[in-house]
Structures are given as structure tokens and as C-alpha cells.
Design an enzyme around this catalytic site. Sequence first.
Site, PDB file in Angstrom:
ATOM      1  N   ASP A 108      -6.643   5.673   1.689  1.00 55.18           N
ATOM      2  CA  ASP A 108      -6.055   4.891   0.590  1.00 55.18           C
ATOM      3  C   ASP A 108      -6.535   3.439   0.610  1.00 55.18           C
ATOM      4  O   ASP A 108      -6.110   2.636  -0.213  1.00 55.18           O
ATOM      5  CB  ASP A 108      -4.516   4.964   0.608  1.00 55.18           C
ATOM      6  CG  ASP A 108      -3.901   4.388   1.863  1.00 55.18           C
ATOM      7  OD1 ASP A 108      -4.379   4.723   2.970  1.00 55.18           O
ATOM      8  OD2 ASP A 108      -2.955   3.583   1.749  1.00 55.18           O
ATOM      9  N   HIS A 109      -7.431   3.103   1.538  1.00 57.23           N
ATOM     10  CA  HIS A 109      -8.019   1.753   1.563  1.00 57.23           C
ATOM     11  C   HIS A 109      -9.536   1.765   1.337  1.00 57.23           C
ATOM     12  O   HIS A 109     -10.130   0.709   1.144  1.00 57.23           O
ATOM     13  CB  HIS A 109      -7.681   1.047   2.882  1.00 57.23           C
ATOM     14  CG  HIS A 109      -6.195   0.872   3.044  1.00 57.23           C
ATOM     15  ND1 HIS A 109      -5.569  -0.330   2.838  1.00 57.23           N
ATOM     16  CD2 HIS A 109      -5.219   1.767   3.324  1.00 57.23           C
ATOM     17  CE1 HIS A 109      -4.258  -0.162   3.001  1.00 57.23           C
ATOM     18  NE2 HIS A 109      -4.024   1.097   3.298  1.00 57.23           N
ATOM     19  N   HIS A 153      -9.083  -1.212   7.375  1.00 59.74           N
ATOM     20  CA  HIS A 153      -9.040  -0.054   8.275  1.00 59.74           C
ATOM     21  C   HIS A 153      -9.502   1.202   7.549  1.00 59.74           C
ATOM     22  O   HIS A 153      -9.743   1.185   6.351  1.00 59.74           O
ATOM     23  CB  HIS A 153      -7.656   0.116   8.909  1.00 59.74           C
ATOM     24  CG  HIS A 153      -6.554   0.498   7.967  1.00 59.74           C
ATOM     25  ND1 HIS A 153      -6.145  -0.293   6.917  1.00 59.74           N
ATOM     26  CD2 HIS A 153      -5.760   1.605   7.922  1.00 59.74           C
ATOM     27  CE1 HIS A 153      -5.148   0.302   6.283  1.00 59.74           C
ATOM     28  NE2 HIS A 153      -4.895   1.454   6.861  1.00 59.74           N
ATOM     29  N   HIS A 156      -1.300   0.317  13.807  1.00 59.69           N
ATOM     30  CA  HIS A 156      -1.253   1.325  12.735  1.00 59.69           C
ATOM     31  C   HIS A 156      -2.445   2.270  12.933  1.00 59.69           C
ATOM     32  O   HIS A 156      -2.292   3.483  12.962  1.00 59.69           O
ATOM     33  CB  HIS A 156      -1.321   0.594  11.397  1.00 59.69           C
ATOM     34  CG  HIS A 156      -1.417   1.459  10.188  1.00 59.69           C
ATOM     35  ND1 HIS A 156      -0.385   2.241   9.747  1.00 59.69           N
ATOM     36  CD2 HIS A 156      -2.435   1.640   9.300  1.00 59.69           C
ATOM     37  CE1 HIS A 156      -0.771   2.882   8.648  1.00 59.69           C
ATOM     38  NE2 HIS A 156      -2.001   2.537   8.356  1.00 59.69           N
TER      39      HIS A 156
HETATM   40 FE    FE Z   1      -2.305   2.292   3.615  1.00 56.62          FE
HETATM   41 ZN    ZN Z   2      -3.183   2.810   6.505  1.00 62.41          ZN
END
Ligand code: FE
Ligand code: ZN
Length: 255
Positions: free
Chosen positions: A60-61, A56, A114
Site C-alpha cells: 500500500d506504499h 517501506h 513496523h
Molecule cells: Fe501502510
Molecule cells: Zn505498512
Amino acid sequence: MPIEILTIPCLSDNYAYAIQDSETGEVAVVDAPEAAPILRALSFKGWGLNQILLTHHHSDHIDGLDLLHQAVAAPIVGARADANRLPALELAVGEGDAFALGTQPVHIYDVSGHTKGHVAYYFPDGNAVFTGDSLMVMGCGRLFEGSAELMWDSLSKLMELPPETRIYSGHEYTASNAKFALSIEPENKALIDRARQISEARARGDDTMGPTLALEMATNPFLRAALPEVKAGLGMQGASDVDVFAEIRRRKDNF
Ligand code: FE
Ligand code: ZN
């Protein structure tokens, strides 16, 4: 073993994963929180990099993607629904799609909730699913973009996978998730045992990734919203599954 999985700690509590198809040696990395630990892990194993799989759009990814991609220009795979806010994708995927890592089939599940356009990567032969911030070990991601109903649908899809499937999520939140789980089901014997094992594992410095779906379904409160004993424990007898899920998510937000 058809695949080997390497769990790579990044940032303060994120995980990236490197997955090698044992037959061809081809390697995929799931998510790129930062480049250096991933490149270190790959070179430690003597692995190349053939695919980068994004779950996603959250920073932070993906923040390590530019540097990772500069070091190894592997094709990037991500959600078609999120293509407008992801780096340029070589392969845009959605629910029901499949591709291969070497000889390994990879199936795509849309697990929005999310975020919208969040995908999970399921390796049926390797018995593993990479869920990002949808289903998390002993928990689930916060509902930033989707509704409780959307996340419940996503989790319900994942619950249909074979019980021996191993779960790899985007963060090490397991110890605090276990504490919360005990507040929902203080008398769940499997949960009490597991919470103890988790604190022992964390005290040793071990990660807690890769539990089976069966163990998650026995102990993760977010996967247990449909059970009469969980509804009763919350004083919600007769409430719909999704309403009970939403209540558990609400309590976690305030835990
Ligand atoms: Fe995350
Ligand atoms: Zn996330």
C-alpha cells in the site's frame, strides 16, 4: 516557507505527499500507493517530479510506483536494508545518511519496527518529517517484523527532533487512534481537547496530518510510555519504558 507540502489521499486511507523546494521548484513524492491521484495532484500544482522517496516495502506504499515511474522517470530513493524487496533504487539510504531536494537537506532515520528497514525522511529546514507507518499521527504502526524494543528505539529517536517538527504519516487513522488514546489516558486534558478537534476536522472532511511533535508528545500514548502517570494509569509503576510501550501496543492490537 522553504518547502510546500501537499497531502495526497490515495486508496482508502493512505497518504502520499508531494514536497516542493520553494527555491528551486524541485519536487519529491513520498510513497506511491497509487499513481493517478499523485499525477493529478502534481499536474494541478504544475509541479514536476524529481525524486520518489519510499518509506517501506508494503504494497500500500509502493503499488503505484510502476505507473508513476512510467509517467515520470524520477529517481527512486529507499532503504538500503530493504533494497532486496523494493523496486530498483537509484539511491539506497540508511540511518544517518543525508541528501538534498534542491536546496533542502533531507536526513534519514531508520525507524524499523513496523517493518525492518523502514526509514523516515526529515526536512530540518522545512520542519517536517515523513514517517510512513512508524510514528503515526496519534498512534504508531503495528509490529509486523520488529520487536516492541525496536519500535520504541525508533520512536525515541523521533522524539529527539525539535518539538515544532511537523509529523506526516502514511495513513488517516487519527480518529480511531484518538479513541484508543482516551482509553489509556481518559483524564489527559490536552488529549480530550485534541480528540474533539480531530472529530470536527474529520466531519469537515479535512485530513489530520502535520501536527507538531510537541502536540504528539502531549497526546499520543505511544510517545508517553515513559511517563510515571501513564505507567501508574496502567498499573505498571516501576516497569521499564519498553515494557509499558509493549503493553500499550498490545492493547491497541486488541482495541
Ligand atoms: Fe501502510
Ligand atoms: Zn505498512
